[in-house]
Design a protein around this motif. Sequence first.
Motif: not given
Length: 276
Positions: A53, A167, A169, A253, A263, A265-267, A269-270
């Motif tokens: 994260d 992935n 974490f 955040y 966010m 990055w999260w899009s 990675i997901n």
Amino acid sequence: MTAHVKKRCCLCEELSCPESRDDAHVMRWAAPELVLRPQLVPRCYAVVHMVRDPARWALSLFDYHRQSPTPEQWVLHYRPSCSSTLVESALNMSQELLGGIQALCHRLVQPNISFYDHLTTLPEFDGLRLAAVLNILGLKDGSRMGDVPRSAANAQVLQRSRVAVINVFMDDLILQQDRVITDIASFVLNATMVETGLNATDVETVKVRLSSFMIKSQTANILRKSRPAGTTSHITTSARSAEEKQNLTAMLYKDQVLGPSFMLWWSIINATAQPY
């Protein structure tokens, strides 16, 4: 399986499928490889992709490098820079958002002051924001991007390669070690079941043995609190409470430029993990 470590400059040029089952091995590489050599990864690979994260990453970087004495001497000499060349493409970031990141960097960075001095003299949240900014723009001289966009760029290469990916974490691995390692063992065995010739029953048997071995190895080596002389460990025991960590990461955040960057990055990675 044998551990196999490649030199980072040539790793991706040498990625190829083994000629036989007996040639299968584990390859370990650090973050820059896929960015510097963005060839597709052969479909025969099952990839365990270590990620973190970005807000927790920034907090860990901040707490680790501001220790006295600092564990790594380079922070005493490095003068932070707000330039970067590859962040936009790695995070699919707009020029407006990148400009916001760089503007925040310029507000926080003082000329001719070391990174360590920034971390230890800025107000705590500003020091934390600087750690987050530089983990995007890049730390150390000559960096083209920080670890956050670098891991996203790697994820995009893996996605285009259509290899099996899990992935993992870092914070889950630290806090729920046995469960995560069991998941990794299950993923690797299921993803390679055809190549190894194992049936479902064999996979379950080997998974138990592999998980046990990995857990013992992880406990004995990576998560040790003591390290041999001359080495450092980025796994540190912070004096912060879990609530304090949660509050600080939540504040990151909510930041107007860091939050949207995280966010993005999260899009990426997901979207990386491929079914197996």
